[in-house]
Write an enzyme that holds these catalytic residues in place. Sequence first.
Site, PDB file in Angstrom:
ATOM      1  N   GLU A  74      47.217  79.721 125.351  1.00 10.66           N
ATOM      2  CA  GLU A  74      46.221  78.668 125.132  1.00 10.66           C
ATOM      3  C   GLU A  74      45.375  78.470 126.387  1.00 10.66           C
ATOM      4  O   GLU A  74      44.143  78.361 126.313  1.00 10.66           O
ATOM      5  CB  GLU A  74      46.900  77.359 124.740  1.00 10.66           C
ATOM      6  CG  GLU A  74      45.905  76.237 124.475  1.00 10.66           C
ATOM      7  CD  GLU A  74      46.556  74.862 124.412  1.00 10.66           C
ATOM      8  OE1 GLU A  74      46.047  74.013 123.661  1.00 10.66           O
ATOM      9  OE2 GLU A  74      47.566  74.638 125.116  1.00 10.66           O
ATOM     10  N   TRP A  96      46.239  74.931 117.535  1.00 13.43           N
ATOM     11  CA  TRP A  96      45.030  74.239 117.108  1.00 13.43           C
ATOM     12  C   TRP A  96      44.733  74.401 115.622  1.00 13.43           C
ATOM     13  O   TRP A  96      43.721  73.881 115.136  1.00 13.43           O
ATOM     14  CB  TRP A  96      43.832  74.755 117.925  1.00 13.43           C
ATOM     15  CG  TRP A  96      43.811  74.216 119.317  1.00 13.43           C
ATOM     16  CD1 TRP A  96      44.375  74.778 120.431  1.00 13.43           C
ATOM     17  CD2 TRP A  96      43.212  72.994 119.745  1.00 13.43           C
ATOM     18  NE1 TRP A  96      44.148  73.982 121.532  1.00 13.43           N
ATOM     19  CE2 TRP A  96      43.443  72.879 121.142  1.00 13.43           C
ATOM     20  CE3 TRP A  96      42.494  71.989 119.086  1.00 13.43           C
ATOM     21  CZ2 TRP A  96      42.979  71.791 121.878  1.00 13.43           C
ATOM     22  CZ3 TRP A  96      42.039  70.916 119.828  1.00 13.43           C
ATOM     23  CH2 TRP A  96      42.290  70.824 121.203  1.00 13.43           C
ATOM     24  N   CYS A 199      42.505  65.492 125.782  1.00 18.82           N
ATOM     25  CA  CYS A 199      43.582  64.606 126.220  1.00 18.82           C
ATOM     26  C   CYS A 199      43.826  64.797 127.714  1.00 18.82           C
ATOM     27  O   CYS A 199      43.751  63.856 128.487  1.00 18.82           O
ATOM     28  CB  CYS A 199      44.847  64.881 125.415  1.00 18.82           C
ATOM     29  SG  CYS A 199      44.686  64.491 123.658  1.00 18.82           S
ATOM     30  N   ARG A 219      44.455  61.188 129.335  1.00 21.06           N
ATOM     31  CA  ARG A 219      44.140  59.879 128.753  1.00 21.06           C
ATOM     32  C   ARG A 219      45.132  59.488 127.666  1.00 21.06           C
ATOM     33  O   ARG A 219      45.416  58.311 127.448  1.00 21.06           O
ATOM     34  CB  ARG A 219      42.729  59.875 128.159  1.00 21.06           C
ATOM     35  CG  ARG A 219      42.594  60.824 126.974  1.00 21.06           C
ATOM     36  CD  ARG A 219      41.343  60.648 126.165  1.00 21.06           C
ATOM     37  NE  ARG A 219      41.341  61.588 125.046  1.00 21.06           N
ATOM     38  CZ  ARG A 219      41.843  61.312 123.840  1.00 21.06           C
ATOM     39  NH1 ARG A 219      42.369  60.125 123.582  1.00 21.06           N
ATOM     40  NH2 ARG A 219      41.816  62.216 122.885  1.00 21.06           N
ATOM     41  N   ASP A 222      51.251  62.786 123.863  1.00 23.43           N
ATOM     42  CA  ASP A 222      52.433  62.863 123.017  1.00 23.43           C
ATOM     43  C   ASP A 222      53.546  63.453 123.892  1.00 23.43           C
ATOM     44  O   ASP A 222      53.578  64.660 124.146  1.00 23.43           O
ATOM     45  CB  ASP A 222      52.129  63.753 121.815  1.00 23.43           C
ATOM     46  CG  ASP A 222      53.339  64.007 120.917  1.00 23.43           C
ATOM     47  OD1 ASP A 222      54.463  63.668 121.312  1.00 23.43           O
ATOM     48  OD2 ASP A 222      53.148  64.562 119.818  1.00 23.43           O
TER      49      ASP A 222
END
Length: 317
Positions: A74, A96, A199, A219, A222
Amino acid sequence: MTAKSAKTDDPVAHPEIQYLDLMRKIWTDGVRQDDRTGIGTRSIFGHTLRFDLSDGAMPLLTTKRVYWKTATRELLWFLTGETNIRPLCQQNVQIWTDWPLARYRQETGSDIAREDFAQRIVDDAAFASQWGDLGPVYGKQWVNWPTFVPAGDGLFRRGEGIDQVTQLVTSLRENPTSRRHIVEGWNVAEIDRMALPPCHKTYQFQVADGRLNCALYQRSCDVALGLPFNLWAGALLQRMIAQQTDLRPGEFVWMGGDVHLYENQATLVEEQLQRLPQGHPRLEIRRRPESIFDYRIDDFAVHGYEPLGKLTAPVAV
């Protein structure tokens, strides 16, 4: 091997303990909140984790298996500036896939299975072009931040994109004491066009005593599913940049804003909190490519990684 029989030098002092402490704090003290997914979270606001990357050390969790090669693929995809999931699906990386799949199902009324959707993305370039694009997410902002220049009569045209990553490497080499070594993903003008706003949004680097330090601000996080990948990928990017700039890896500092666990992750959380860290995984970068954009998956090897069993939970989309 059970959690209690796991081999540890000193589990209380292991750097992974701070991750488990964060998970425990959220699960026991976090505020219950509704969220955009409809699942609900327990969350706290503001938290910091710190990891020393000396001697090849990496924040690779051992209390569950983390698929570090998937996270690495990724990251390498981000560095291409690509925004379509097809190159990921071609490597069987489905991180994704759920976002384009949700859009496809909503707009077409199809109940196509995730595996079938991903395979069609791989097999059909036209289908991938129509349904596989995520909008201007991470990599697009990192290496091709859009600019606009005057075109006359009060109009503007798109200018040459800004390659923040190349600028960062150059700046670290030529002006290492600068306090402006930043890569930013939060492009306010394009947030609404992204499948998911960034994120892990801001990376700042610092050079001190020949060591490269990195602070990552996230920000939204999980902690159960996302953070293990975020820690690995952020530290890996730091290691790659350190190699490219002839610096020693220093400290990786992770800072979270809204840090949460989903209510449907109870089984994973409760099992992982019963486990103790074991071992100290080390990363070897096998070669030095010509540029930050030339790394391949085979350039990375992890030694001493013997994690405890796999733990899973649903992804909230």
